[in-house]
Design a protein around this motif. Structure first.
Motif, PDB file in Angstrom:
ATOM      1  N   VAL A 142     113.387  41.300  14.653  1.00 58.75           N
ATOM      2  CA  VAL A 142     114.685  41.835  14.258  1.00 58.75           C
ATOM      3  C   VAL A 142     115.078  41.298  12.880  1.00 58.75           C
ATOM      4  N   SER A 143     114.751  40.051  12.610  1.00 62.43           N
ATOM      5  CA  SER A 143     115.092  39.437  11.331  1.00 62.43           C
ATOM      6  C   SER A 143     114.292  40.015  10.174  1.00 62.43           C
ATOM      7  N   ASP A 144     112.951  40.056  10.330  1.00 64.90           N
ATOM      8  CA  ASP A 144     112.071  40.361   9.201  1.00 64.90           C
ATOM      9  C   ASP A 144     111.382  41.712   9.290  1.00 64.90           C
ATOM     10  N   GLY A 145     111.494  42.390  10.430  1.00 67.29           N
ATOM     11  CA  GLY A 145     110.835  43.685  10.578  1.00 67.29           C
ATOM     12  C   GLY A 145     109.368  43.584  10.946  1.00 67.29           C
ATOM     13  N   ASP A 146     108.876  42.373  11.178  1.00 68.76           N
ATOM     14  CA  ASP A 146     107.496  42.156  11.588  1.00 68.76           C
ATOM     15  C   ASP A 146     107.432  40.821  12.313  1.00 68.76           C
ATOM     16  N   TYR A 147     106.396  40.645  13.123  1.00 69.98           N
ATOM     17  CA  TYR A 147     106.265  39.409  13.901  1.00 69.98           C
ATOM     18  C   TYR A 147     104.915  38.733  13.711  1.00 69.98           C
ATOM     19  N   MET A 148     103.956  39.444  13.116  1.00 71.75           N
ATOM     20  CA  MET A 148     102.621  38.869  12.929  1.00 71.75           C
ATOM     21  C   MET A 148     102.513  37.902  11.744  1.00 71.75           C
ATOM     22  N   PRO A 149     103.185  38.137  10.606  1.00 67.55           N
ATOM     23  CA  PRO A 149     103.060  37.183   9.489  1.00 67.55           C
ATOM     24  C   PRO A 149     103.447  35.758   9.871  1.00 67.55           C
ATOM     25  N   LEU A 150     104.521  35.587  10.623  1.00 72.46           N
ATOM     26  CA  LEU A 150     104.915  34.245  11.054  1.00 72.46           C
ATOM     27  C   LEU A 150     103.843  33.633  11.948  1.00 72.46           C
ATOM     28  N   LEU A 151     103.303  34.429  12.854  1.00 66.48           N
ATOM     29  CA  LEU A 151     102.263  33.937  13.762  1.00 66.48           C
ATOM     30  C   LEU A 151     101.037  33.468  12.982  1.00 66.48           C
ATOM     31  N   HIS A 152     100.596  34.278  12.035  1.00 67.64           N
ATOM     32  CA  HIS A 152      99.404  33.925  11.261  1.00 67.64           C
ATOM     33  C   HIS A 152      99.663  32.749  10.316  1.00 67.64           C
ATOM     34  N   THR A 153     100.838  32.724   9.712  1.00 65.62           N
ATOM     35  CA  THR A 153     101.135  31.701   8.706  1.00 65.62           C
ATOM     36  C   THR A 153     101.267  30.315   9.318  1.00 65.62           C
ATOM     37  N   HIS A 154     101.890  30.239  10.496  1.00 65.12           N
ATOM     38  CA  HIS A 154     102.218  28.922  11.053  1.00 65.12           C
ATOM     39  C   HIS A 154     101.627  28.695  12.447  1.00 65.12           C
ATOM     40  N   ILE A 155     100.495  29.344  12.717  1.00 66.48           N
ATOM     41  CA  ILE A 155      99.874  29.213  14.038  1.00 66.48           C
ATOM     42  C   ILE A 155      99.599  27.756  14.397  1.00 66.48           C
ATOM     43  N   ASP A 156      99.282  26.924  13.403  1.00 66.05           N
ATOM     44  CA  ASP A 156      98.942  25.527  13.694  1.00 66.05           C
ATOM     45  C   ASP A 156     100.149  24.695  14.107  1.00 66.05           C
ATOM     46  N   ARG A 157     101.356  25.181  13.846  1.00 56.83           N
ATOM     47  CA  ARG A 157     102.561  24.428  14.207  1.00 56.83           C
ATOM     48  C   ARG A 157     103.209  24.939  15.500  1.00 56.83           C
ATOM     49  N   ILE A 158     102.696  26.034  16.035  1.00 62.19           N
ATOM     50  CA  ILE A 158     103.324  26.649  17.218  1.00 62.19           C
ATOM     51  C   ILE A 158     102.928  25.897  18.483  1.00 62.19           C
ATOM     52  N   HIS A 159     103.937  25.399  19.213  1.00 61.59           N
ATOM     53  CA  HIS A 159     103.680  24.694  20.471  1.00 61.59           C
ATOM     54  C   HIS A 159     104.546  25.210  21.623  1.00 61.59           C
ATOM     55  N   HIS A 160     105.241  26.307  21.402  1.00 64.80           N
ATOM     56  CA  HIS A 160     106.010  26.946  22.469  1.00 64.80           C
ATOM     57  C   HIS A 160     106.224  28.391  22.035  1.00 64.80           C
ATOM     58  N   VAL A 161     106.247  29.316  22.994  1.00 68.91           N
ATOM     59  CA  VAL A 161     106.328  30.739  22.660  1.00 68.91           C
ATOM     60  C   VAL A 161     107.329  31.439  23.559  1.00 68.91           C
ATOM     61  N   HIS A 162     108.146  32.294  22.958  1.00 69.82           N
ATOM     62  CA  HIS A 162     109.022  33.208  23.700  1.00 69.82           C
ATOM     63  C   HIS A 162     108.530  34.631  23.481  1.00 69.82           C
ATOM     64  N   PHE A 163     108.203  35.305  24.562  1.00 70.13           N
ATOM     65  CA  PHE A 163     107.860  36.722  24.509  1.00 70.13           C
ATOM     66  C   PHE A 163     109.138  37.523  24.767  1.00 70.13           C
ATOM     67  N   LYS A 164     109.724  38.007  23.683  1.00 74.69           N
ATOM     68  CA  LYS A 164     110.941  38.812  23.749  1.00 74.69           C
ATOM     69  C   LYS A 164     110.639  40.159  23.110  1.00 74.69           C
ATOM     70  N   ASP A 165     110.824  41.236  23.849  1.00 73.61           N
ATOM     71  CA  ASP A 165     110.560  42.572  23.318  1.00 73.61           C
ATOM     72  C   ASP A 165     111.843  43.144  22.726  1.00 73.61           C
ATOM     73  N   VAL A 166     111.692  44.189  21.906  1.00 78.97           N
ATOM     74  CA  VAL A 166     112.817  44.804  21.197  1.00 78.97           C
ATOM     75  C   VAL A 166     112.780  46.310  21.388  1.00 78.97           C
ATOM     76  N   ARG A 167     113.921  46.877  21.742  1.00 80.35           N
ATOM     77  CA  ARG A 167     114.059  48.330  21.788  1.00 80.35           C
ATOM     78  C   ARG A 167     114.442  48.793  20.380  1.00 80.35           C
ATOM     79  N   LYS A 168     113.474  49.345  19.667  1.00 84.39           N
ATOM     80  CA  LYS A 168     113.675  49.627  18.237  1.00 84.39           C
ATOM     81  C   LYS A 168     114.816  50.602  17.984  1.00 84.39           C
ATOM     82  N   GLU A 169     114.949  51.614  18.832  1.00 79.08           N
ATOM     83  CA  GLU A 169     116.014  52.588  18.599  1.00 79.08           C
ATOM     84  C   GLU A 169     117.390  51.941  18.729  1.00 79.08           C
TER      85      GLU A 169
END
Length: 298
Positions: A192-219
């Protein structure tokens, strides 16, 4: 690559009761919530604001063979100073240690507009350079406290706060010590913030130690942005949902996590009004998606 059996699957209590609007789901008791989590086949949850003292909670967890992943902590390092924050965070970590949690979820709430009646899409708070220095120093210190309790501090980037976008998150992580400060990766908030979710995952994968799977209804997200809605009104309108009910490709996210050795909690989290989105129904929907699209394909 991670063995999928090393992943712990949880679901957050926010689908049953909401700490920001306590009247929502107020009739859903702890027993109701934990029993629904069992029925839906999840291994645990995070601590909600209405959860009881550790001895009571531990009994309820043991009866259902459930675990606690972590608990949210609102830090006010910039507003209140580090010493006051450290004292409160120490109590927070003591509680988490007593319920055998693994992470302490931290979000800096100075200047937050999460509960304000202003557009969450146009009014993101900002920090001065001095405030950024205070925040990074303070989060480092909180991370050391968490370590002392055998916990990992995971920072929660969040809509309506000063650490929301990829650039904000990068500044925080670059200004903190990787030994003490880790990242909670939330698919919904970054999308919702940036319009994408993969760049953050790829950029900082080594620092990720907890994950929230939250889906978004785009419409609904597009509508909320058009109407310049506040955060609370956006989730009441239905912007968030469980995996498989929105537009995020969790198969791609899950694959990257496994390929990079992630082995912590993945917690389904979807702020919704339980009078509209039946909590157990949506928990079962999420579990079905996980089993059919993620786990059996690894």
């Amino acid at each position: 690559m991670t063995n999928p059996n090393c992943i712990s699957w949880g679901i957050a209590p926010i689908g049953w009761r909401n700490d920001d609007i306590p009247t929502i789901g107020a009739d859903n008791t702890l027993s109701h919530l934990l029993s629904d989590i069992c029925v839906a086949g999840f291994q645990g949850t995070e601590v909600g604001g209405f959860f009881p003292e550790p001895n009571i909670l531990n009994k309820e967890l043991q009866l259902r063979n459930l675990k606690i992943a972590g608990k949210w902590f609102s830090s006010y390092i910039i507003q209140d100073g580090l010493e006051m924050t450290k004292k409160k965070f120490t109590d927070h970590c003591r509680y988490l240690q007593e319920v055998n949690a693994s992470v302490a979820v931290v979000s800096e709430q100075t200047y937050s507009i999460q509960k304000k009646e202003v557009s969450v899409y146009k009014n993101q708070p900002t920090f001065s350079d001095k405030e950024w220095d205070l925040l990074c120093t303070g989060i480092n210190e909180l991370g050391k406290i968490a370590n002392a309790f055998n916990l990992k501090l995971v920072y929660h980037h969040h809509l309506g706060t000063g650490v929301q976008t990829l650039s904000n998150i990068t500044r925080l992580l670059e200004g903190t010590d990787e030994k003490y400060v880790h990242l909670l990766y939330d698919t919904g908030h970054i999308f919702v913030s940036d319009g994408d979710y993969m760049p953050l995952l790829h950029t900082h994968i080594d620092r990720i130690h907890h994950v929230h799977f939250k889906d978004v209804r785009k419409e609904i997200m597009d509508l909320c942005k058009q109407e310049d809605l506040p955060f609370l009104q956006s989730f009441l309108k239905g912007i968030f949902t469980v995996p498989g009910d929105g537009c995020i490709n969790f198969e791609e996210v899950y694959r990257v996590l496994l390929e990079n050795g992630y082995n912590g909690w993945i917690v389904v989290e979807a702020e919704q009004d339980p009078s509209i989105a039946h909590p157990l129904e949506y928990a079962l929907l999420a579990r079905k998606y996980i089993d059919e699209k993620l786990v059996i394909h690894t």
